[in-house]
Design an enzyme around this catalytic site. Structure first.
Site, short mmCIF file in Angstrom:
data_model
loop_
_atom_site.label_atom_id
_atom_site.label_comp_id
_atom_site.label_asym_id
_atom_site.label_seq_id
_atom_site.Cartn_x
_atom_site.Cartn_y
_atom_site.Cartn_z
N GLY A 114 6.11 -3.33 -25.03
CA GLY A 114 5.92 -1.88 -25.00
C GLY A 114 5.94 -1.24 -26.38
O GLY A 114 5.16 -0.32 -26.66
N GLY A 169 3.26 -8.60 -23.03
CA GLY A 169 4.03 -9.65 -22.36
C GLY A 169 3.18 -10.77 -21.78
O GLY A 169 3.30 -11.94 -22.17
N ARG A 229 14.10 -15.32 -28.83
CA ARG A 229 14.57 -14.11 -29.52
C ARG A 229 15.80 -14.37 -30.40
O ARG A 229 15.97 -13.71 -31.42
CB ARG A 229 14.89 -13.02 -28.50
CG ARG A 229 13.62 -12.39 -27.97
CD ARG A 229 13.90 -11.34 -26.95
NE ARG A 229 12.70 -10.61 -26.64
CZ ARG A 229 12.54 -9.87 -25.56
NH1 ARG A 229 13.52 -9.74 -24.68
NH2 ARG A 229 11.40 -9.24 -25.35
N LYS A 262 -3.52 -2.36 -15.56
CA LYS A 262 -3.91 -0.95 -15.40
C LYS A 262 -4.23 -0.27 -16.73
O LYS A 262 -3.66 -0.61 -17.75
CB LYS A 262 -2.74 -0.18 -14.78
CG LYS A 262 -2.37 -0.63 -13.40
CD LYS A 262 -1.16 0.18 -13.02
CE LYS A 262 -0.67 -0.11 -11.62
NZ LYS A 262 0.58 0.63 -11.40
P1 ADP Z 1 0.26 -7.35 -20.92
O1 ADP Z 1 1.63 -7.68 -20.40
O2 ADP Z 1 -0.31 -8.47 -21.71
O3 ADP Z 1 0.21 -6.03 -21.63
P2 ADP Z 1 -0.50 -6.26 -18.37
O4 ADP Z 1 0.92 -6.17 -18.04
O5 ADP Z 1 -1.24 -5.00 -18.54
O6 ADP Z 1 -0.72 -7.20 -19.67
O7 ADP Z 1 -1.30 -7.04 -17.26
C1 ADP Z 1 -1.07 -8.37 -16.94
C2 ADP Z 1 -1.42 -8.63 -15.52
O8 ADP Z 1 -2.71 -8.14 -15.19
C3 ADP Z 1 -1.43 -10.09 -15.19
O9 ADP Z 1 -0.26 -10.41 -14.51
C4 ADP Z 1 -2.69 -10.27 -14.34
O10 ADP Z 1 -2.45 -10.95 -13.13
C5 ADP Z 1 -3.13 -8.85 -14.07
N1 ADP Z 1 -4.57 -8.76 -13.86
C6 ADP Z 1 -5.55 -9.16 -14.68
N2 ADP Z 1 -6.76 -8.97 -14.13
C7 ADP Z 1 -6.54 -8.44 -12.90
C8 ADP Z 1 -7.39 -8.04 -11.82
N3 ADP Z 1 -8.70 -8.15 -11.91
N4 ADP Z 1 -6.81 -7.55 -10.73
C9 ADP Z 1 -5.47 -7.44 -10.64
N5 ADP Z 1 -4.62 -7.80 -11.61
C10 ADP Z 1 -5.14 -8.31 -12.73
MG MG Z 2 2.75 -6.88 -18.76
#
Ligand code: ADP
Ligand code: MG
Length: 391
Positions: free
Chosen positions: A372, A349, A36, A197
């Protein structure tokens, strides 16, 4: 959205309040990742080359009050190393020391204020606090895309107090790239959505679902879709309160004539972290099974769709990629993304981490570091920090 740009500002002999995102990971006084700080250099150097004097402000972590472990001192030292310039660090955000340093600073030098969140006025946008900051500079530049979705003192309220204000190069690039996903993307537009989620990013999922031609759903999010289809997901992560929403999205997408893929097969284990994994069909997930990744057939289907894309957006890992046994789907998708010739954007992230771990960052058109903020932007919101900079 047309933003006021730094190139339109006259910076000669001006004191420039530069809101940056220097919220870097620091452990025992050592910076663990300076991405950053380096990302700010184009805007910082531009200001200095144009004869401006940058007064940089950033938050670091989430202090409730002054907390020495969240001081920006290590960042000041690092900036000095990176720029080989004098960096004033008056050890406060506002006050006599700051005023003195601002008076003393010369052309070619940099000033870094202390962590803005050491002052309660940052969160509350206290007018007295903002007035003191306003008095320090002639023009305002914001290059902190990562906090653009938060209306705080230095990201929002302060901007309006400056007649002369603009975004820096980082914000300009993020907005330009992410806007391409919202406005006239080249078809076919493929959206890969995964992660933990749905509820974390429902606005993005809904908004992207309207714009993309093909939706590839994986990760924990897919489990809720599987539930909505009437399948059991065993002991996997899913969201009961999002099942209706998932149904709604599937129906809507179908009506619009788009393709939506949810996994037809999956990798499961019976324990976490996974010791042994097994491939099962979506309709045969055992009651005590835990879904950790997409299966091989699903992965193949996803890859075929990705190879046809002209615009591709990816947010959310397709499995629990932190565990080697559940990482295949995410890395295979990353690989096929690296091979296709398209306008490719990755945001989020963990998704950005996955792309870096897969070693394919250089093959992605734009890696959005906003987390975010990127997701809210793609969800269709006007981010407060950008609102303050609209032309
Ligand atoms: P990002 O940060 O890219 O927006 P998220 O924060 O929504 O993504 O989600 C990332 C997390 O989702 C990862 O740490 C991963 O372990 C988890 N994840 C992916 N698939 C599953 C699953 N089937 N069950 C539980 N957790 C999961
Ligand atoms: Mg995340």
């Amino acid at each position: 959205m047309k933003l006021r740009k730094i190139k339109d500002l006259n910076l000669k002999n001006k004191r420039v309040f530069l809101r940056a995102d220097l919220n870097v990971p620091i452990k025992e006084g050592k910076i663990k990742d300076d991405t950053r700080i380096r990302a700010l250099l184009p805007t910082l150097n531009y200001i200095i080359e144009r004869g401006g004097m940058p007064i940089i402000a950033s938050h670091l972590g989430r202090p409730k009050e002054k907390d020495p472990s969240l001081s920006l001192k290590p960042v000041a030292d690092h900036l000095k190393k990176l720029t080989s310039r004098k960096v004033h660090f008056p050890q406060e955000v506002v006050g006599e020391l700051v005023e003195k340093a601002v008076k003393e600073m010369k052309e070619g030098e940099i000033l870094l204020l202390e962590n803005t969140r050491f002052e309660s006025g940052e969160k509350t946008q206290d007018p007295e606090f903002l007035k003191k900051l306003r008095a320090l500079a002639d023009v305002y530049v914001n290059d902190a895309f990562g906090t653009a979705h938060r209306a705080e003192g230095t990201t929002y309220g302060l901007a309006f107090l400056f007649e002369e204000r603009a975004c820096g190069f980082l914000i300009e690039k993020e907005v330009e790239m992410l806007s391409q996903l919202l406005k006239n993307p080249q078809n076919p537009y493929i959206a890969i959505l995964g992660g933990a989620k749905i509820s974390d990013k429902i606005e993005v999922v809904e908004n992207i679902a309207e714009k993309a031609d093909v939706l590839l759903i994986g990760g924990g999010m897919a489990n809720t879709f599987l539930k909505a289809k009437g399948y059991g997901v065993g002991k996997s992560l899913y969201e009961e309160e999002m099942i209706e929403k998932a149904k709604e999205i599937m129906e809507k997408v179908e009506k619009m004539g788009k393709k939506l893929f949810i996994p037809e097969d999956l990798l499961i284990s019976y324990e976490r972290p996974a010791i042994e994994v097994k491939e099962v069909l979506a309709k045969e997930i055992p009651e005590n099974g835990i879904v950790g990744d997409i299966g091989s057939k699903t992965c193949e289907n996803f890859k075929v769709e990705i190879s046809k894309g002209k615009t591709i957006f990816w947010n959310g890992p397709l499995g629990i990629f932190e565990e080697e046994k559940f990482s295949k789907g995410t890395f295979e998708v990353a690989k096929s993304l690296s091979e296709v010739d398209a306008f490719k954007v990755v945001g989020g992230g963990e998704s950005v981490m996955a792309v870096e771990k897969a070693g394919i960052s250089s093959k992605i058109t734009h890696i959005s570091t906003g987390g975010g903020a990127s997701l809210e932007f793609l969800g269709g919101k006007i981010l407060p920090a950008l609102e303050a900079l609209i032309l």
